[in-house]
Design an enzyme around this catalytic site. Structure first.
Site, mmCIF file in Angstrom:
data_model
loop_
_atom_site.group_PDB
_atom_site.id
_atom_site.type_symbol
_atom_site.label_atom_id
_atom_site.label_comp_id
_atom_site.label_asym_id
_atom_site.label_seq_id
_atom_site.Cartn_x
_atom_site.Cartn_y
_atom_site.Cartn_z
ATOM 1 N N PHE A 104 -10.438 -15.635 -8.595
ATOM 2 C CA PHE A 104 -11.782 -16.183 -8.760
ATOM 3 C C PHE A 104 -12.506 -15.306 -9.762
ATOM 4 C CE2 PHE A 104 -16.285 -16.561 -8.045
ATOM 5 C CZ PHE A 104 -16.459 -17.930 -7.927
ATOM 6 N N ASP A 109 -10.662 -7.575 -13.564
ATOM 7 C CA ASP A 109 -11.910 -8.053 -12.986
ATOM 8 C C ASP A 109 -12.190 -7.234 -11.734
ATOM 9 O OD1 ASP A 109 -13.858 -9.352 -11.487
ATOM 10 O OD2 ASP A 109 -13.209 -11.356 -12.070
ATOM 11 N N LYS A 131 -21.868 -7.287 -8.978
ATOM 12 C CA LYS A 131 -22.080 -7.142 -7.539
ATOM 13 C C LYS A 131 -22.700 -5.797 -7.165
ATOM 14 C CE LYS A 131 -18.932 -10.750 -5.942
ATOM 15 N NZ LYS A 131 -19.971 -11.675 -5.451
#
Length: 389
Positions: free
Chosen positions: A132, A217, A246
């Site tokens: 994702f 990532d 995040k």
């Protein structure tokens, strides 16, 4: 107003992209949040690994307040002190010559990295199944879940999919036409899936051999989540591209694309831009997050508390396996009961995530204490007993 009343107003005004909210949160302090009906929850999700220092942390409140009363938005025509200081700090943490492009989110960080790969003169990107990387058109093209991609195809293309953690499949897929290999050191949305120990080393070797970029990532795994600043450090490799978000801002919207070595020169003036990325307020917050993690020794703390959570849950009869590192914890169930467990846990005062039908994801604030972790284990074990029955 009650949660039900707020939910009704939400559904009358907000696009239905997420479905009805689980509840309406009105306040947070430390590792706890409260909803509009006064219910208290232990937050084991932290805004999906975002609130690294929990809620209303004094260091972030002070940094944001001070910056807003000094200088807020400036646009990308100008630099600001916290922007420069944060870029320098990230380069220091990476430990290699690098350049940073700031964004507002992980998706945008991945969009920036995707554009970097196109500057190599190649277009093919090898990506792992189960991945994702975001919901914008470019990031979505690199996200594995068919249900997310299909409604918006055709997407920016030339993507080759390989099974996650399969080093042989990765080596077979990469040749001299590949611009980059994109992987997560630990897959988050897939339910905290950890690859074999040599996986990133193989990825580094095969990309180097074929002149491709290694793009990691770390939107979810980065900034101390796994007990190191970046999860890749535990493999000994160094990527060419590193994407972060995040936990970087501790609740403020910020992302970063870090390009290491020669990759740092690939984007030039006019190749990319952002209005809000790297704004003074969000970068000030990120500096406060990093300083707190360093000052309070939270990297070691994360490892200790993560081990406590895994030990406490591993022997439950409904649990097949507990995965992850640090405070990135996946609970694999013998049966596809994750949704039921999540719902029952919330009723018992725990917020966590049913990542897949048989996987729970636990990514609490990095400041979760030993006693709070013990309470989480006791409560979740009782919930697992209830759902099993």
């Amino acid at each position: 107003m009650t949660t039900a009343e707020w939910t009704e107003r939400y559904q009358g005004a907000v696009m239905n992209t997420f479905g009805p909210p689980q509840t309406v949160l009105v306040r947070g302090e430390g590792v706890h949040v409260w909803d509009a009906d006064g219910n208290q929850y232990l937050d084991l999700l932290a805004g999906i690994a975002v609130n690294a220092l929990g809620h209303a942390h004094p260091a972030i409140v002070e940094a944001v307040t001070s910056q807003l009363t000094t200088l807020g938005h400036t646009s990308n025509f100008f630099a600001t002190e916290p922007q420069v200081r944060l870029a320098e700090k990230l380069v220091q943490l990476v430990g290699h010559d690098a350049r940073v492009f700031f964004t507002n989110s992980g998706t945008e960080a991945n969009e920036a990295a995707f554009k970097v790969t196109r500057r190599t003169g190649r277009t093919r990107v090898v990506v792992a199944e189960g991945s994702f990387h975001g919901r914008t058109m470019g990031a979505l093209a690199l996200t594995s879940k068919e249900a997310y991609r299909a409604p918006f195809e055709p997407l920016p293309g030339d993507v080759t999919w390989v099974p996650y953690g399969d080093a042989a499949a990765l080596e077979a897929a990469v040749d001299d036409t590949v611009a980059a290999v994109l992987v997560e050191p630990i897959q988050g949305e897939a339910g905290v899936v950890v690859p074999p120990d040599d996986y990133l080393r193989v990825a580094r070797a095969v990309t180097t051999r074929h002149g491709a970029l290694l793009w990691l990532d770390e939107v979810q795994t980065g900034m101390g989540r796994t007990g190191a600043w970046f999860a890749y450090e535990q493999s000994g490799v160094v990527p060419d591209l590193l994407t972060l978000a995040k936990g970087l801002g501790g609740g403020l919207p910020i992302g970063a694309c870090v390009a290491i070595g020669d990759a740092g020169t690939l984007l030039q003036p006019g190749n990319h831009g952002t209005t809000f990325g790297g704004n003074a307020v969000s970068t000030a917050a990120a500096l406060a997050v990093i300083a707190t993690i360093e000052g309070e020794g939270l990297l070691d703390h994360v490892t200790t508390i993560g081990d406590q959570l895994r030990r406490g849950l591993a022997d439950h009869p409904l649990v097949a396996e507990v995965t992850g590192r640090g405070l990135m914890v996946g609970v694999v169930l013998h049966q596809p009961l994750a949704a039921e467990v999540q719902k029952a846990a919330m009723a018992a005062g725990l917020i966590l995530n049913n990542a897949t039908p048989d996987r729970l994801r636990i990514v609490p604030p990095l400041v979760l204490s030993e006693s709070e972790a013990a309470h989480a284990v006791t409560t979740l074990r009782a919930v697992l007993d209830e759902v099993s029955a």
